[in-house]
Design a protein around this motif. Structure first.
Motif, PDB file in Angstrom:
ATOM      1  N   ASN A  49       0.829  -1.200   0.000  1.00  0.00           N
ATOM      2  CA  ASN A  49       0.000   0.000   0.000  1.00  0.00           C
ATOM      3  C   ASN A  49       0.867   1.255   0.000  1.00  0.00           C
ATOM      4  OD1 ASN A  49      -2.356  -1.465   0.008  1.00  0.00           O
ATOM      5  ND2 ASN A  49      -2.700  -1.282   2.205  1.00  0.00           N
ATOM      6  N   ILE A  50       0.564   2.161  -0.922  1.00  0.00           N
ATOM      7  CA  ILE A  50       1.283   3.432  -0.980  1.00  0.00           C
ATOM      8  C   ILE A  50       0.894   4.313   0.195  1.00  0.00           C
ATOM      9  CG2 ILE A  50       1.579   5.551  -2.337  1.00  0.00           C
ATOM     10  CD1 ILE A  50       1.188   3.876  -4.842  1.00  0.00           C
ATOM     11  N   GLN A  51      -0.403   4.320   0.532  1.00  0.00           N
ATOM     12  CA  GLN A  51      -0.901   5.060   1.680  1.00  0.00           C
ATOM     13  C   GLN A  51      -1.612   4.085   2.612  1.00  0.00           C
ATOM     14  OE1 GLN A  51      -2.894   8.887   0.636  1.00  0.00           O
ATOM     15  NE2 GLN A  51      -2.733   8.145  -1.476  1.00  0.00           N
ATOM     16  N   GLU A  52      -1.527   4.348   3.890  1.00  0.00           N
ATOM     17  CA  GLU A  52      -2.174   3.483   4.859  1.00  0.00           C
ATOM     18  C   GLU A  52      -3.691   3.578   4.714  1.00  0.00           C
ATOM     19  OE1 GLU A  52      -2.082   2.575   9.676  1.00  0.00           O
ATOM     20  OE2 GLU A  52      -0.927   4.232   8.822  1.00  0.00           O
ATOM     21  N   ASP A  53      -4.335   2.437   4.640  1.00  0.00           N
ATOM     22  CA  ASP A  53      -5.795   2.329   4.559  1.00  0.00           C
ATOM     23  C   ASP A  53      -6.369   2.893   3.263  1.00  0.00           C
ATOM     24  OD1 ASP A  53      -5.831   1.188   7.110  1.00  0.00           O
ATOM     25  OD2 ASP A  53      -5.941   3.157   8.068  1.00  0.00           O
ATOM     26  N   ILE A  54      -5.538   3.186   2.273  1.00  0.00           N
ATOM     27  CA  ILE A  54      -6.022   3.663   0.976  1.00  0.00           C
ATOM     28  C   ILE A  54      -5.350   2.837  -0.110  1.00  0.00           C
ATOM     29  CG2 ILE A  54      -6.037   5.576  -0.670  1.00  0.00           C
ATOM     30  CD1 ILE A  54      -6.274   7.495   1.616  1.00  0.00           C
ATOM     31  N   LEU A  55      -6.144   2.252  -0.965  1.00  0.00           N
ATOM     32  CA  LEU A  55      -5.595   1.480  -2.082  1.00  0.00           C
ATOM     33  C   LEU A  55      -5.513   2.395  -3.301  1.00  0.00           C
ATOM     34  CD1 LEU A  55      -4.572  -1.258  -2.957  1.00  0.00           C
ATOM     35  CD2 LEU A  55      -6.897  -1.886  -3.580  1.00  0.00           C
ATOM     36  N   HIS A  56      -4.305   2.716  -3.694  1.00  0.00           N
ATOM     37  CA  HIS A  56      -4.051   3.690  -4.762  1.00  0.00           C
ATOM     38  C   HIS A  56      -3.719   2.935  -6.050  1.00  0.00           C
ATOM     39  CE1 HIS A  56      -2.362   7.982  -5.551  1.00  0.00           C
ATOM     40  NE2 HIS A  56      -2.852   7.442  -6.656  1.00  0.00           N
ATOM     41  N   ALA A  57      -4.591   3.047  -7.035  1.00  0.00           N
ATOM     42  CA  ALA A  57      -4.410   2.350  -8.315  1.00  0.00           C
ATOM     43  C   ALA A  57      -3.991   3.335  -9.396  1.00  0.00           C
ATOM     44  CB  ALA A  57      -5.700   1.646  -8.712  1.00  0.00           C
ATOM     45  N   SER A  58      -3.608   2.804 -10.532  1.00  0.00           N
ATOM     46  CA  SER A  58      -3.267   3.629 -11.698  1.00  0.00           C
ATOM     47  C   SER A  58      -3.782   2.950 -12.950  1.00  0.00           C
ATOM     48  CB  SER A  58      -1.751   3.848 -11.803  1.00  0.00           C
ATOM     49  OG  SER A  58      -1.084   2.630 -12.106  1.00  0.00           O
ATOM     50  N   ALA A  59      -4.017   3.746 -13.970  1.00  0.00           N
ATOM     51  CA  ALA A  59      -4.477   3.217 -15.264  1.00  0.00           C
ATOM     52  C   ALA A  59      -3.658   3.869 -16.365  1.00  0.00           C
ATOM     53  CB  ALA A  59      -5.961   3.493 -15.476  1.00  0.00           C
ATOM     54  N   VAL A 112     -10.364  -3.514  -4.351  1.00  0.00           N
ATOM     55  CA  VAL A 112     -11.207  -2.378  -4.722  1.00  0.00           C
ATOM     56  C   VAL A 112     -10.430  -1.089  -4.468  1.00  0.00           C
ATOM     57  CG1 VAL A 112     -13.402  -1.202  -4.350  1.00  0.00           C
ATOM     58  CG2 VAL A 112     -13.254  -3.698  -4.092  1.00  0.00           C
ATOM     59  N   PRO A 113      -9.997  -0.401  -5.516  1.00  0.00           N
ATOM     60  CA  PRO A 113      -9.215   0.830  -5.328  1.00  0.00           C
ATOM     61  C   PRO A 113     -10.059   1.945  -4.701  1.00  0.00           C
ATOM     62  CG  PRO A 113      -8.928  -0.054  -7.551  1.00  0.00           C
ATOM     63  CD  PRO A 113     -10.074  -0.788  -6.930  1.00  0.00           C
ATOM     64  N   ASP A 114      -9.385   2.803  -3.942  1.00  0.00           N
ATOM     65  CA  ASP A 114     -10.012   4.009  -3.389  1.00  0.00           C
ATOM     66  C   ASP A 114      -9.651   5.239  -4.204  1.00  0.00           C
ATOM     67  OD1 ASP A 114     -11.061   2.718  -0.904  1.00  0.00           O
ATOM     68  OD2 ASP A 114      -8.929   2.388  -0.545  1.00  0.00           O
ATOM     69  N   MET A 115      -8.461   5.237  -4.777  1.00  0.00           N
ATOM     70  CA  MET A 115      -7.956   6.383  -5.527  1.00  0.00           C
ATOM     71  C   MET A 115      -7.364   5.890  -6.837  1.00  0.00           C
ATOM     72  SD  MET A 115      -5.046   9.190  -4.360  1.00  0.00           S
ATOM     73  CE  MET A 115      -6.057   9.799  -3.017  1.00  0.00           C
ATOM     74  N   LEU A 116      -7.532   6.672  -7.892  1.00  0.00           N
ATOM     75  CA  LEU A 116      -7.017   6.296  -9.209  1.00  0.00           C
ATOM     76  C   LEU A 116      -6.201   7.434  -9.787  1.00  0.00           C
ATOM     77  CD1 LEU A 116      -7.058   4.249 -11.620  1.00  0.00           C
ATOM     78  CD2 LEU A 116      -8.904   5.639 -12.548  1.00  0.00           C
TER      79      LEU A 116
END
Length: 693
Positions: free
Chosen positions: A369-379, A445-449
């Motif tokens: 995880n890049i951030q704690e408790d936040i799944l940060h995805a990219s496209a 399930v990402p939180d941020m994209l």
């Protein structure tokens, strides 16, 4: 100078004369050296026209009265077979509807269609001269002043392509039908709106806009003041520069774009074949079980599983089953049968999901995880050349030269590709990122994209926010984007004030919130897709009420994000890290496909998609395998109390392939026990298997 002036006049005249088109070619021909003298070019032109001096050439050009448009319509006269044979047949199969701006054209098309179906020729009632531009009317007229019906038929056909962006619609064609036809039916929306909105389980969709929008506007106003004060009280050398010319130039440094692949941990390992990697992953996850027979048959034999591994590697490495049969212990006939019976997009997607879900259960995963408790995805998209031409392949000189290719857009979260889609090289990636998120069927399930600039359009902030995602793009020219959205001024005390160049029209958003909710519910119910929605909205005028409402909501969210991006260095670094991971996956994906030429050789779009999904599966299997290695290292160093090595493992990336043998002659038949992971890892410095291993 006189010669150069005549030379330019000559070029200008040549452009307007179709009979002298070859003269114009002399001046743009790449074979002519740019340093070629005027006399040499003049001599070539004289030889072509068989004239003795430049004045004769100029007189010849000036005597030609035919324009390029006239030549174009004369050329169409020679293409009567194309018009009457192919285009007319296609046209008669289509039914067009018009918007407010194109109702007259839609009526003319409908009447022409009726005439052509009935008598294979246009009637006098089909000719609507009000559609003809003033400059075009003489070109379609006969000597007696009447309109040439064959040219008028061509004129109608030529009006269609550029108006299929929303001005003309095709009710019976999903891609080109009206936006209203893609949404929840009006009567259903009227009677069941409350339950449909609640069914999305998204607070931003169901909340009262009279509370939501003013609150968001107040938050934006507060952020404007906070960022202005931040720029005053902080050392802003890394944020904003104030040159002597008085202009403000933004400079927002981010983390390095470099990313580590092939971590030294993996370079110390014994190499293992890609076939054995897939076997190990199947032993741990059972992903082969998701490849069900197309007829629902079950097999007691494990032979099909062996062949499936060969097929996956064949497609992923762009060798195809014929190529892999030449360098392995499998036969083409057997591979062909197994591929037809077991390999489908749904089985590949299910297998990918199983591998990705298994990776989340490894002990190392939480440290990705890049951030704690936040799944940060990219496209992001990756271009691949295609050996064979299909409906989706397109030219792109930047990536393919004179060949055609496609773009493989992948959604990456914590190093893994959790979803992917193949689109045309000419299509915009931003039209598909929401669909990738919504069609993600993994447990991740990402939180941020985050995306690069190619993932940004006028509605993505709005669409992702409605469904609870945070959109965090990285702009290539972020200073220009900030200046387009904000005004930066200084008062007499040199205090910085940031304000919006154009206030947010909150009333417009609230007035059309019902339609925005209807669009969101339609997306949630899969009645339409983001790509189809954006394509149709793009056909609207910029001042269309619905488009303006969505754009204003998007601008409200974009302004909030940019203000956070300005004063939060950690956010900028998180965005960069997420994109770096996507780039690292692309390197792995490229290494797999590069085994045999780095070109798709599929015969159809579906086959190209299957090959891309096979490559995604092999890449995810490698990432799982390497994550298992890192998990074993993590457990070992925790058991030893080696804090320094432990931190190194937590920061390591599972994207590596130097420990994987992707080439050579493949052996798929079982030859004994699978290699033990502990034996492969024994050469890694400091590693000792834990007791429970």
């Amino acid at each position: 100078m006189a010669q150069e002036r005549v030379y330019r006049d000559w070029q200008k005249a040549a452009r307007n004369v179709s009979k002298a088109a070859d003269i114009l070619h002399l001046f743009v021909d790449d074979s002519i050296d740019p340093d070629t003298s005027f006399q040499a070019v003049q001599q070539r032109a004289f030889q072509f026209l068989n004239v003795s001096d430049l004045n004769s050439v100029c007189r010849y050009l000036s005597n030609q009265k035919q324009s390029a448009e006239e030549a174009f319509w004369q050329h169409l006269d020679t293409e009567s077979t194309l018009r009457a044979g192919l285009l007319r047949s296609l046209f008669c199969c289509l039914r067009f509807d018009g918007t407010d701006k194109t109702r007259r054209l839609a009526g003319a098309l409908a009447q022409a269609r009726l005439d052509l179906v009935a008598g294979n020729r246009l009637g006098d009632v089909s000719i609507d001269q009000r559609l003809l531009p003033k400059a075009t009317r003489p070109l379609l007229s006969k000597p007696d002043g009447s309109i040439d019906k064959s040219k008028y038929e061509w004129f109608l056909y030529l009006q269609i392509p550029n108006r299929l962006n929303g001005q003309l619609t095709l009710p019976e064609v999903i891609r080109y039908r009206a936006l209203e036809d893609d949404l929840v039916k009006p009567e259903i929306w009227k009677n069941q709106k409350g339950s449909l909105v609640e069914g999305t389980q998204q607070p931003n969709i169901s909340e009262d806009p009279k509370r939501l929008i003013p609150r968001m506007a107040d938050e934006l106003t507060l952020r404007l003041h906070e960022v202005s004060h931040y720029l005053e009280r902080s050392d802003t050398r890394d944020v904003i520069l104030r040159p002597k010319d008085g202009k403000h130039h933004w400079r927002l440094p981010t983390a390095s774009k470099k990313h580590l692949v092939n971590n030294p941990f993996f370079q110390q390992m014994k190499a293992v074949s890609i076939a054995d990697v897939l076997r190990v992953v199947d032993r741990d996850t059972g992903f082969i079980d998701d490849f069900q027979h197309v007829l629902g048959l079950s097999s007691k034999s494990r032979q099909y599983e062996v062949d499936l591994l060969a097929i996956l590697i064949a497609n992923a490495t762009n060798q195809g089953i014929y190529g892999i049969a030449q360098i392995s212990d499998c036969t083409y006939e057997q591979l062909s049968t197994i591929q037809a019976n077991y390999l489908r997009l749904e089985t590949l997607n299910a297998s990918n999901d199983r591998i990705n879900n298994a990776t989340t259960r490894l002990s190392i995963f939480k440290h990705y995880n890049i951030q704690e408790d936040i799944l940060h995805a990219s496209a992001d998209g990756q271009k691949f050349e295609a050996k064979r031409e299909t409906f989706r392949t397109r030219y792109s000189s930047k990536y393919f030269g004179t060949s055609k290719g496609v773009s493989a857009v992948s959604l990456n979260a914590n190093h893994m590709a959790i979803n992917a889609r193949v689109i045309g090289a000419n299509e915009h990636e931003s039209h598909y990122i929401f669909d990738l998120l919504m069609n993600n069927s993994t447990e991740i399930v990402p939180d941020m994209l985050s995306t690069d600039t190619h993932g940004v359009n006028h509605v993505n902030f709005a669409l992702l926010d409605l469904f609870g995602y945070r959109f965090a793009p990285r702009y290539a020219q972020v200073g220009r984007v900030i200046n387009e959205l904000f005004n930066i001024t200084e008062d007499k005390n040199q205090q910085v004030h940031i304000s919006l160049r154009k206030p947010i029209n909150t009333q417009r958003i609230m007035a059309h919130w019902d339609t925005i909710q209807r669009i969101a519910v339609s997306l949630a119910q899969r009645k339409t897709s983001q790509a189809r929605l954006v394509r149709k909205l793009s056909g609207y005028k910029h001042n269309h009420p619905l488009l303006e409402a969505l754009t204003e909501y998007n601008r409200l969210l974009k302004a909030q994000y940019l203000l956070n991006y300005i004063d939060d260095a950690s956010l900028r670094n998180h965005v960069q890290r997420a994109l770096n991971r996507g780039e690292a996956y692309h390197q792995l994906r490229r290494a797999i496909s590069h085994v045999n030429g780095d070109r798709f050789r599929g015969n159809s779009d579906e086959e190209i998609q299957i090959w891309n999904e096979s490559a995604r599966l092999v890449a995810n299997a490698i990432i799982y395998f390497n994550s298992k290695v890192l998990s074993n290292l993590l457990d070992s160093f925790e058991d030893q109390g080696n804090a320094m090595s432990l931190e190194t493992v937590k920061r390591a990336s599972p994207v590596a392939w130097e420990n994987i043998n992707l080439r050579g002659r493949y052996t798929f038949a079982p030859t004994g026990e699978l290699p033990k992971l502990e034996d492969l890892m024994e050469s890694i410095d400091g590693y000792r298997p834990t007791i429970d291993k």
